[in-house]
Motif scaffolding. Structure first.
Motif, mmCIF file in Angstrom:
data_model
loop_
_atom_site.group_PDB
_atom_site.id
_atom_site.type_symbol
_atom_site.label_atom_id
_atom_site.label_comp_id
_atom_site.label_asym_id
_atom_site.label_seq_id
_atom_site.Cartn_x
_atom_site.Cartn_y
_atom_site.Cartn_z
ATOM 1 N N GLU A 147 0.828 -1.202 0.000
ATOM 2 C CA GLU A 147 0.000 0.000 0.000
ATOM 3 C C GLU A 147 0.869 1.261 0.000
ATOM 4 O O GLU A 147 0.554 2.240 -0.683
ATOM 5 N N VAL A 148 1.950 1.224 0.745
ATOM 6 C CA VAL A 148 2.870 2.367 0.782
ATOM 7 C C VAL A 148 3.510 2.570 -0.586
ATOM 8 O O VAL A 148 3.574 3.691 -1.093
ATOM 9 N N THR A 149 3.963 1.497 -1.196
ATOM 10 C CA THR A 149 4.592 1.579 -2.515
ATOM 11 C C THR A 149 3.615 2.147 -3.542
ATOM 12 O O THR A 149 3.982 3.021 -4.338
ATOM 13 N N SER A 150 2.383 1.684 -3.526
ATOM 14 C CA SER A 150 1.371 2.201 -4.459
ATOM 15 C C SER A 150 1.127 3.690 -4.243
ATOM 16 O O SER A 150 0.992 4.460 -5.202
ATOM 17 N N ALA A 151 1.078 4.116 -2.993
ATOM 18 C CA ALA A 151 0.865 5.534 -2.687
ATOM 19 C C ALA A 151 2.037 6.380 -3.166
ATOM 20 O O ALA A 151 1.835 7.481 -3.695
ATOM 21 N N VAL A 152 3.252 5.884 -3.000
ATOM 22 C CA VAL A 152 4.439 6.612 -3.476
ATOM 23 C C VAL A 152 4.380 6.762 -4.994
ATOM 24 O O VAL A 152 4.626 7.844 -5.538
ATOM 25 N N ILE A 153 4.032 5.702 -5.678
ATOM 26 C CA ILE A 153 3.965 5.746 -7.143
ATOM 27 C C ILE A 153 2.909 6.748 -7.602
ATOM 28 O O ILE A 153 3.163 7.563 -8.492
ATOM 29 N N ARG A 154 1.720 6.718 -6.989
ATOM 30 C CA ARG A 154 0.663 7.663 -7.372
ATOM 31 C C ARG A 154 1.117 9.105 -7.179
ATOM 32 O O ARG A 154 0.961 9.946 -8.072
ATOM 33 N N ALA A 155 1.669 9.396 -6.014
ATOM 34 C CA ALA A 155 2.082 10.770 -5.705
ATOM 35 C C ALA A 155 3.230 11.227 -6.598
ATOM 36 O O ALA A 155 3.227 12.355 -7.103
ATOM 37 N N THR A 156 4.196 10.368 -6.797
ATOM 38 C CA THR A 156 5.370 10.743 -7.578
ATOM 39 C C THR A 156 5.024 10.930 -9.048
ATOM 40 O O THR A 156 5.553 11.832 -9.701
ATOM 41 N N CYS A 157 4.120 10.131 -9.573
ATOM 42 C CA CYS A 157 3.697 10.292 -10.970
ATOM 43 C C CYS A 157 3.063 11.654 -11.206
ATOM 44 O O CYS A 157 3.183 12.216 -12.298
ATOM 45 N N ARG A 158 2.411 12.203 -10.207
ATOM 46 C CA ARG A 158 1.753 13.509 -10.355
ATOM 47 C C ARG A 158 2.749 14.661 -10.461
ATOM 48 O O ARG A 158 2.359 15.779 -10.819
#
Length: 90
Positions: free
Chosen positions: A59-70
């Motif tokens: 869940e943490v990894t997915s959140a990092v990816i979402r935020a960083t992609c933005r």
């Protein structure tokens, strides 16, 4: 409750990119213990962020990816779980 630490490097990221990254990670429940404008680690091209809760590393990894992609930047990151050590080493 687990505490996760992530180190994020934005390719060709400048100080404003890391300020935006901090805002985006804030939307994902991450926090930074220091002000990115005054922190040398942001100027040198990386940011360290924290997230606590009853969550998994996936869940943490997915959140990092979402935020960083933005941010619109290419990135690299790693995540680790901070384990509290208590008692003796037996």
């Amino acid at each position: 409750m687990a505490k996760f630490i992530t180190n994020i490097n934005l390719q060709d990221g400048n100080q404003l990119d890391y300020v935006r990254l901090q805002k985006e990670l804030g939307k994902e429940s991450f926090f930074c213990e220091t002000n990115p404008v005054k922190t040398k680690s942001f100027i040198s091209g990386q940011g360290v962020f924290f997230r606590e809760g009853s969550i998994t590393i996936q869940e943490v990894t997915s959140a990092v990816i979402r935020a960083t992609c933005r941010t619109g930047k290419k990135y690299s990151f790693f995540v680790w779980k901070d384990k509290m050590v208590s008692g003796s080493n037996q």
